[in-house]
Design a protein around this motif. Structure first.
Motif, mmCIF file in Angstrom:
data_model
loop_
_atom_site.group_PDB
_atom_site.id
_atom_site.type_symbol
_atom_site.label_atom_id
_atom_site.label_comp_id
_atom_site.label_asym_id
_atom_site.label_seq_id
_atom_site.Cartn_x
_atom_site.Cartn_y
_atom_site.Cartn_z
ATOM 1 N N THR A 137 -55.777 -91.805 -26.498
ATOM 2 C CA THR A 137 -55.135 -91.764 -27.812
ATOM 3 C C THR A 137 -56.065 -92.232 -28.944
ATOM 4 O OG1 THR A 137 -53.036 -92.089 -26.680
ATOM 5 C CG2 THR A 137 -53.016 -92.322 -29.066
ATOM 6 N N PRO A 138 -56.713 -93.396 -28.840
ATOM 7 C CA PRO A 138 -57.641 -93.772 -29.921
ATOM 8 C C PRO A 138 -58.806 -92.777 -30.061
ATOM 9 C CG PRO A 138 -57.130 -95.675 -28.558
ATOM 10 C CD PRO A 138 -56.606 -94.476 -27.846
ATOM 11 N N ALA A 139 -59.319 -92.293 -28.934
ATOM 12 C CA ALA A 139 -60.433 -91.339 -28.993
ATOM 13 C C ALA A 139 -59.998 -90.036 -29.652
ATOM 14 C CB ALA A 139 -60.980 -91.078 -27.591
ATOM 15 N N ALA A 140 -58.770 -89.609 -29.337
ATOM 16 C CA ALA A 140 -58.273 -88.361 -29.917
ATOM 17 C C ALA A 140 -58.081 -88.513 -31.427
ATOM 18 C CB ALA A 140 -56.966 -87.949 -29.244
ATOM 19 N N ALA A 141 -57.587 -89.666 -31.857
ATOM 20 C CA ALA A 141 -57.435 -89.908 -33.292
ATOM 21 C C ALA A 141 -58.809 -89.879 -33.962
ATOM 22 C CB ALA A 141 -56.738 -91.246 -33.528
ATOM 23 N N ALA A 142 -59.788 -90.530 -33.337
ATOM 24 C CA ALA A 142 -61.141 -90.558 -33.905
ATOM 25 C C ALA A 142 -61.735 -89.157 -33.978
ATOM 26 C CB ALA A 142 -62.038 -91.462 -33.064
ATOM 27 N N TYR A 143 -61.416 -88.341 -32.980
ATOM 28 C CA TYR A 143 -61.919 -86.964 -32.900
ATOM 29 C C TYR A 143 -61.473 -86.139 -34.111
ATOM 30 C CZ TYR A 143 -62.434 -82.325 -30.638
ATOM 31 O OH TYR A 143 -62.758 -81.028 -30.313
ATOM 32 N N LEU A 144 -60.284 -86.495 -34.642
ATOM 33 C CA LEU A 144 -59.771 -85.757 -35.800
ATOM 34 C C LEU A 144 -60.355 -86.271 -37.117
ATOM 35 C CD1 LEU A 144 -55.984 -85.427 -34.876
ATOM 36 C CD2 LEU A 144 -57.757 -83.674 -34.713
ATOM 37 N N LEU A 145 -61.161 -87.334 -37.038
ATOM 38 C CA LEU A 145 -61.642 -87.955 -38.266
ATOM 39 C C LEU A 145 -63.120 -87.732 -38.551
ATOM 40 C CD1 LEU A 145 -59.752 -91.368 -38.073
ATOM 41 C CD2 LEU A 145 -59.395 -89.574 -39.761
ATOM 42 N N THR A 146 -63.875 -87.240 -37.593
ATOM 43 C CA THR A 146 -65.324 -87.157 -37.811
ATOM 44 C C THR A 146 -65.950 -85.966 -37.091
ATOM 45 O OG1 THR A 146 -67.426 -88.334 -37.523
ATOM 46 C CG2 THR A 146 -65.752 -88.697 -35.863
ATOM 47 N N GLU A 147 -67.182 -85.647 -37.489
ATOM 48 C CA GLU A 147 -67.934 -84.571 -36.839
ATOM 49 C C GLU A 147 -69.194 -85.106 -36.186
ATOM 50 O OE1 GLU A 147 -66.288 -82.131 -36.659
ATOM 51 O OE2 GLU A 147 -65.244 -81.617 -38.509
ATOM 52 N N ARG A 148 -69.245 -86.432 -35.986
ATOM 53 C CA ARG A 148 -70.421 -87.005 -35.336
ATOM 54 C C ARG A 148 -69.982 -87.877 -34.181
ATOM 55 N NH1 ARG A 148 -75.220 -87.308 -38.774
ATOM 56 N NH2 ARG A 148 -74.768 -86.014 -40.565
ATOM 57 N N LEU A 149 -70.649 -87.734 -33.056
ATOM 58 C CA LEU A 149 -70.216 -88.447 -31.861
ATOM 59 C C LEU A 149 -70.275 -89.964 -32.034
ATOM 60 C CD1 LEU A 149 -69.262 -88.493 -28.971
ATOM 61 C CD2 LEU A 149 -71.615 -88.201 -28.221
ATOM 62 N N TRP A 150 -71.376 -90.469 -32.607
ATOM 63 C CA TRP A 150 -71.481 -91.931 -32.671
ATOM 64 C C TRP A 150 -70.436 -92.515 -33.607
ATOM 65 C CZ3 TRP A 150 -72.712 -94.345 -37.267
ATOM 66 C CH2 TRP A 150 -73.347 -93.575 -38.244
ATOM 67 N N VAL A 151 -70.099 -91.791 -34.669
ATOM 68 C CA VAL A 151 -69.035 -92.254 -35.562
ATOM 69 C C VAL A 151 -67.704 -92.249 -34.807
ATOM 70 C CG1 VAL A 151 -67.809 -91.836 -37.723
ATOM 71 C CG2 VAL A 151 -70.251 -91.332 -37.563
ATOM 72 N N MET A 152 -67.503 -91.191 -34.034
ATOM 73 C CA MET A 152 -66.273 -91.085 -33.248
ATOM 74 C C MET A 152 -66.132 -92.274 -32.302
ATOM 75 S SD MET A 152 -65.230 -87.946 -30.747
ATOM 76 C CE MET A 152 -63.984 -88.123 -29.470
ATOM 77 N N ILE A 153 -67.243 -92.678 -31.674
ATOM 78 C CA ILE A 153 -67.197 -93.795 -30.733
ATOM 79 C C ILE A 153 -66.795 -95.090 -31.450
ATOM 80 C CG2 ILE A 153 -68.625 -95.257 -29.238
ATOM 81 C CD1 ILE A 153 -70.161 -92.708 -28.460
ATOM 82 N N PHE A 154 -67.408 -95.342 -32.614
ATOM 83 C CA PHE A 154 -67.070 -96.557 -33.356
ATOM 84 C C PHE A 154 -65.616 -96.518 -33.842
ATOM 85 C CE2 PHE A 154 -71.643 -97.250 -33.532
ATOM 86 C CZ PHE A 154 -71.705 -98.619 -33.386
ATOM 87 N N LEU A 155 -65.187 -95.368 -34.343
ATOM 88 C CA LEU A 155 -63.809 -95.248 -34.812
ATOM 89 C C LEU A 155 -62.823 -95.476 -33.666
ATOM 90 C CD1 LEU A 155 -63.872 -92.163 -37.228
ATOM 91 C CD2 LEU A 155 -63.319 -94.525 -37.825
#
Lengths: 248, 285
Positions: free
Chosen positions: B205-223
């Motif tokens: 769930t947190p990863a999926a939310a982050a996936y909708l917020l960014t186009e960069r993997l490392w940003v997605m990981i931090f989010l």
């Protein structure tokens, strides 16, 4: 260093006992632009993947630049079919090209500024520098394919393998790609391309591998691109082509 | 406010908070790779598959960490074996193997006549975290974060284009099982906070939310890690204040964040997308 870029001896591949590639032997000299052609289900992609040891083979010996594939992996660039890629992946165009520098980076090392500049140069070469910050899914099919070619260029390989690079690609992208592939060959690189249709095969390549599970023909375009040879590969489909008035 | 005072005052609550924050971080980090590789179901499977290992560890009186990692990795291998050696598809193989592991775990625990433990393993009981559990979680967190940091390149390329990775000589099969091992460790760390049944929610769930917020993997990981942390804290607050199961409140907090992102993400949010379409259509009238 001249000599055969690839030599294949008696290559056999099967899926659960169904033979997909039967006893192919051939040898491609360095500096050629080679098209692998043949009807649907002829095992073209399978042949390419088996050559690179990406799928298990039943039998056969493959030598690349005189060595086993394992020893020369870092000198090979592979461009997958476009529909094998998840285009929603969170990655920008530049970062996707930057992956091309990974094979030469040591473990635990990150790409540095000069790697990024190099990736940018490769993007320029395919005419995609203005799109470097876009997410890869925002591009058209042709643009996506050019980005993946840029990634292969970034690998600084000696041998290039492309699986169906012209599917769903616009005319101008196709021209750009072909132009670059021809340049690579002039620089002494070897390029092997799985190509889905016969049209333009004679313009694009200087050698052809005609495959329908078995090797039907191999040689220069003039030797292979003859009706009687093509007919042998396309058998049944050929009657239909005659009917609708296509002539070879 | 009462919650903050209570955190200051009670050691058990401090441990609970620290542990669930760490779990929020590592679940978010590993979850990114899980969803990008299309392995959400695998995450669910591995988390359930640790049950027999945990049960046997209790029986033998050893730390449950070892048993859990063993049965988790064994199940991952069994899933791969069945799908590679038959026409059974991967998701079917997952369904067969993890339910088998889970069922055998239930039988073992029932034979041990320890139903309260079963309840806590299944649904988590973060307020009962012991110091030793907190240290294990810290150890696992350090390993997971170090592994992702050091092998970021390899994890990125195998997640994005596995064939290319194999073509230039990366051991993709080994990396897959390496990731499965990390996943198992994360699951074990999450046992006490959210419990086996709900771990998958913290992973995806947190990863999926982050996936909708960014186009960069490392940003997605931090989010994803950030969203995991916020969910843990908010969830713990509700769990403590209203005396609810911590796993359930943490997961509901994560889900709420996901729903907000799903609706209002600047680029992919449903609301903006709908508005953009409406505007476009209106301009064409």
């Amino acid at each position: 260093m001249k000599g055969p870029a690839i030599s294949i001896q008696d290559l056999h591949v099967s899926y659960y006992g169904n033979e997909a590639v039967k006893g192919v032997s051939l040898s491609v000299e360095t500096g050629n632009l080679v098209g692998i052609i043949g009807p649907n289900g002829a095992g073209k992609s399978t042949f390419l993947k088996a050559m690179l040891n990406l799928i298990p083979k039943d039998k056969g010996d493959v030598k690349v630049m005189g060595r086993t594939i394992k020893e020369v992996r870092k000198r090979i660039a592979y461009v997958p079919q476009r529909n094998d890629i998840d285009w929603d992946f969170p990655i920008t165009v530049l970062d996707a090209v930057l992956i091309g520098t990974y094979p030469h980076l040591k473990l635990f090392r990150r790409p540095k500024k000069k790697d990024k500049e190099w990736a940018m140069q490769c993007l320029q070469r395919v005419g995609m520098q203005d799109f470097s910050k876009r997410q890869i899914g925002e591009l058209s099919g042709g643009q996506q394919q050019r980005v993946f070619l840029a990634r292969a260029l970034a690998q600084q390989a000696d041998l290039f393998f492309l699986d169906e690079p012209f599917v769903g690609v616009d005319v101008s992208s196709e021209e750009t790609i072909v132009k670059i592939l021809k340049e690579l060959c002039r620089q002494g690189k070897t390029v092997i391309v799985v190509h889905h249709d016969l049209s333009k095969a004679n313009d694009y390549f200087n050698q052809l591998i005609l495959l329908n599970k078995e090797l039907i023909g191999f040689g220069t375009v003039e030797e292979v691109f003859k009706p009687e040879v093509i007919k042998k590969a396309y058998k049944g489909q050929f009657a239909f082509m005659n009917e609708i008035g296509v002539s070879l | 406010m009462a919650f903050i005072e209570a955190v200051m005052q009670y050691g058990f609550l401090q441990k609970a908070l620290l542990t669930s924050v760490m779990v929020g971080i590592i679940c978010g980090v590993i979850g990114c790779f899980i969803i990008l590789r299309g392995m959400a179901l695998m995450g669910d499977a591995i988390s359930h598959a640790v049950l027999p290992g945990v049960a046997i560890s209790y029986m033998l009186g050893i730390n449950f960490f070892f048993g859990a990692v063993f049965s988790g990795v064994l199940t991952a291998i069994a899933i791969g074996f069945v799908s590679q050696n038959s026409r059974i598809k991967h998701d079917t193989s997952i369904g067969i193997m993890f339910t088998a592991a889970f069922a055998s775990g239930i039988i073992i625990i029932t034979m041990l006549k320890s139903s309260t433990d079963l309840y806590h393993i299944l649904f988590g009981n973060v307020l009962a975290v012991r110091s030793s559990d907190m240290w294990i979680t810290l150890g696992i967190s350090l390993i997971v974060i170090a592994a992702v940091y050091l092998f970021y390149k390899e994890l990125l390329v195998t997640s994005f284009d596995e064939t290319m990775a194999a073509a230039y000589g990366l051991p993709v099969r080994f990396i897959h099982y390496f990731l499965m091992t990390l996943l198992t460790m994360v699951t074990v760390a999450s046992l006490q906070t959210v419990g086996i049944v709900l771990v998958v929610a913290m992973l995806i769930t947190p990863a999926a939310a982050a996936y909708l917020l960014t186009e960069r993997l490392w940003v997605m990981i931090f989010l994803a890690a950030g969203i995991g942390v916020v969910s843990s804290i908010v969830g713990l607050y509700f769990s403590f204040t209203y005396n609810l199961a911590s796993g359930a409140t943490i997961v509901m907090a994560a889900t709420s964040i996901f729903v907000l992102v799903f609706l209002f993400s600047p680029k992919h949010g449903l609301v903006w997308k709908t508005l953009r379409v409406k505007k476009k259509r209106a301009s064409l009238v």
